[in-house]
Design a protein around this motif. Sequence first.
Motif, short mmCIF file in Angstrom:
data_model
loop_
_atom_site.label_atom_id
_atom_site.label_comp_id
_atom_site.label_asym_id
_atom_site.label_seq_id
_atom_site.Cartn_x
_atom_site.Cartn_y
_atom_site.Cartn_z
N THR A 100 33.67 72.88 55.93
CA THR A 100 32.83 71.60 56.10
C THR A 100 32.93 71.39 57.40
OG1 THR A 100 33.74 70.67 54.06
CG2 THR A 100 32.58 69.19 55.76
N VAL A 101 31.40 71.27 58.14
CA VAL A 101 30.97 71.24 59.38
C VAL A 101 30.76 69.66 59.58
CG1 VAL A 101 29.72 71.73 61.44
CG2 VAL A 101 30.24 73.47 59.77
N LEU A 102 31.14 68.84 60.48
CA LEU A 102 31.17 67.46 60.56
C LEU A 102 30.46 67.10 61.91
CD1 LEU A 102 32.11 65.20 58.55
CD2 LEU A 102 34.04 64.90 60.09
N ALA A 103 29.51 66.46 62.02
CA ALA A 103 28.97 65.94 63.41
C ALA A 103 29.30 64.32 63.23
CB ALA A 103 27.47 65.97 63.20
N LYS A 104 29.73 64.01 64.45
CA LYS A 104 30.23 62.55 64.37
C LYS A 104 30.07 61.77 65.65
CE LYS A 104 34.31 60.03 62.52
NZ LYS A 104 35.62 60.04 61.96
N PHE A 105 29.71 60.49 65.66
CA PHE A 105 29.70 59.57 66.76
C PHE A 105 31.10 58.71 66.21
CE2 PHE A 105 25.06 59.59 66.95
CZ PHE A 105 25.09 59.75 68.42
N GLU A 106 32.23 59.12 67.33
CA GLU A 106 33.40 58.39 66.92
C GLU A 106 33.79 57.40 67.76
OE1 GLU A 106 36.88 61.21 65.59
OE2 GLU A 106 37.07 61.13 67.65
N GLU A 107 33.85 56.20 67.24
CA GLU A 107 34.39 54.76 68.02
C GLU A 107 33.33 54.72 69.23
OE1 GLU A 107 37.54 53.14 67.49
OE2 GLU A 107 37.90 54.25 65.81
N ASN A 108 31.97 55.05 68.74
CA ASN A 108 31.04 54.88 69.71
C ASN A 108 30.74 53.25 69.82
OD1 ASN A 108 28.02 54.32 70.70
ND2 ASN A 108 28.18 56.47 70.60
N PRO A 109 31.00 52.90 71.33
CA PRO A 109 30.72 51.46 71.49
C PRO A 109 29.39 50.63 70.90
CG PRO A 109 30.73 52.41 73.37
CD PRO A 109 31.09 53.39 72.52
N VAL A 110 28.37 51.49 70.63
CA VAL A 110 27.08 51.22 70.30
C VAL A 110 26.82 51.40 68.97
CG1 VAL A 110 24.61 50.83 70.63
CG2 VAL A 110 26.15 51.58 72.50
N PHE A 111 27.23 52.60 68.20
CA PHE A 111 26.84 52.93 67.12
C PHE A 111 27.97 52.81 66.33
CE2 PHE A 111 24.18 56.06 70.05
CZ PHE A 111 23.13 55.13 69.94
#
Lengths: 435, 294
Positions: free
Chosen positions: B209-220
């Motif tokens: 599995t490939v995962l693209a991630k905004f991690e703990e993003n302050p805006v998103f």
Amino acid sequence: MEADRKLITDLTPEIEKTSIKWYITFFIFLAFFAVGIYGLYQQIDKGHIVTGMRDNVVWGFYIVNFIFFMGLSYSGALISGVLHLFHTGWRKPIIRMAELITIISLIIGPFFIFFCIGRLDRLHFLFLYPRIQSPITWDVIAIITDLVGCFLYLYLSFIEDFAILRDYPDLKVAPWKKKLYKTLSLGFTGTEQQHKILSNARMVMAAMVIAIAIIVYSVLAWIFGVTLQPGWHSTIFGPYFVIAAVFSGTGLLIILMWIFRKIYHLEEYITQRHFVNVGVLLTVIAAFYGYFTFSDYLTKWYGSIKMDSILIDKLFTDYYSLFIFANYIGILLPCIIIAFPKFRTIPNITIAAIIAVTALLVNRYIIVIPTLETPFLPIQDTRPDWITYSPTWVEWSLTLAGVSVFAMLFMLVSKIAPIISISEMQEKDKNEIMK
Amino acid sequence: MRKKIIYAILVLSVLPFFTLRTFGQEVTKITPYVTLQYLKNSESKRILQTTLTYSKNRMEIPLQGMEISLFTGTEKKETIAHVVTDNKGIAKFEITGDTKLISDKSGAWTFTSEYNGNDSIDAGKSEIVIKDVNLEMSLTLVDTIKTITVKATVMENGKEKPAAGEVVKILVPRMFSNLLISELTLDDSGSATAEFPSDLPGNKEGNLTVLAKFEENPVFGNVEKSETLKWGLTTDYSVPKSHRALWTKTAPKWMIYTLSVLLTGVWGHYLFALISLIRININAKRKAREEYKI
């Protein structure tokens, strides 16, 4: 089986009547024990969070106590076994104490493992699913084997005394005690054949307890030695633990000799000669122990393996005073006190023994704790209180409870059995022993 | 006299229990920590996750069964839901199409998680401002090179704009945690590409599995997109047939033989000692019988 009244009165001071001093002392120890029970209740109720043990230092003061008490036990077995096997003349007044140290320490020691285990409800898995490859399994087998062997050895040494107490007409004891002596003496009447059988059995068991003591304490050392932890992974750990155990046991034997001599006025039986002889034994063992300690640390220091170097730095900084006390003062001072004839007084030898026993307890602490405070992997979000260890009041209370139980069991034994073997003391060579 | 002393000692031995109680700590109110997170998964399912914990002895302890209110809006707050914390101190709420959300001029949502407190716990709250981001990921083979392309856009004032300059992590879930493959910074068009390693183990069929991630993003917040495909090496995790070794279930024979010989030797000697005891007893009985006959 006959014995003179004086011997019985002198060597069984608490059997017929219990002194007020006995009650006071016993209740003081009972109070310490009660505080320990309260600490244990807190631990069971709230979990191991009440101890100082955390993610890294998972073996704390409990394991230190376990090693210490087991060491005392094995050294008691070694000392009594060797003295008996080689028919050492002066052994007779002190051999019983060494045997009692063995059994009592062996009963107390494993309890500290129970206090340390987080999931005590899984303890029986050790017996249901043992892995012979695991040193923990070896230790369980070894402790059970040792306990049975030491009980047998102690019992063999008690039979003649039980027979003497059974047959002594003027002994003013409760009927249950008389019945107990009758049952436990197995009808021993001192015939030549019975003496021969008993003597053979004692000789065989004396040899066995020596062998078992060495093997069993080596197994305990291998629990540490077979891991790759800094400071523990050492080929010398087995013999090092054995010699350290004998060092502490000899020290404790001297302390107990002093206590019993003082309390029960056994000056006639436990003389300065006994103190000097056991003291010299302590010095010789201290020299060996010092040699092993030096050899172990020197090899690690020159090896310059990263984690070993970090550990040794820690021992010479954070644990400096404890390290110096355990490995310099605790070895050299007893040697100096006993090596010079003019210092060889009974109080001085006893002080040397107290220093030796305390130093050995501290040595156990600096073997267990600093290693666990030196983890291999860097830890994210680490906090000092997750790495560093200091025992809490719960651990202290249970430690004191262990010491109290040791004292109480000794006191209880003195209520039913002679603290110095009557049968051995009344042998023909009594005068020779007293020389 | 002796009895009095014994009674006195008994009383003294009980005293520690009372003294220990007097050292008990005073009851003070717990100061809780409230956290709020916005999670958007691969299926565009949006979740508000709030936690309620407190610190004791530097340990984070969850507060279970506590009601927490979730609000939307800044000046004029509107209740979204009331949730109850589980045994880990966590409570979740799924934002659906029916959930009425108040957005500000820029199109951002303000969420508030509020705990009102009780007799033993103080009140506490946490607030986050989130912009809804649309994250896309495509996995393609470019000249036999496994290439990951990510693109993120955000709605601002009713218009779709690229999320330029933000960081997207490319991860692959492994046994214990996610393995970081690449950290991509989105360009002005809101997109970025990365090469996927060719030597990563997959499952038996080579799937991973490939995962693209905004991690703990302050805006998103936490926004992710995932896809499973055959980009890994095929691996065989079947357990090999057990053999005798220190690390398997069955011990080496030499170990069993050594232990057996040792134990037989030791317990054999114990048996000898026991037989000796029995012989002493038999001898005594025989002697007693002989004396009785006489």
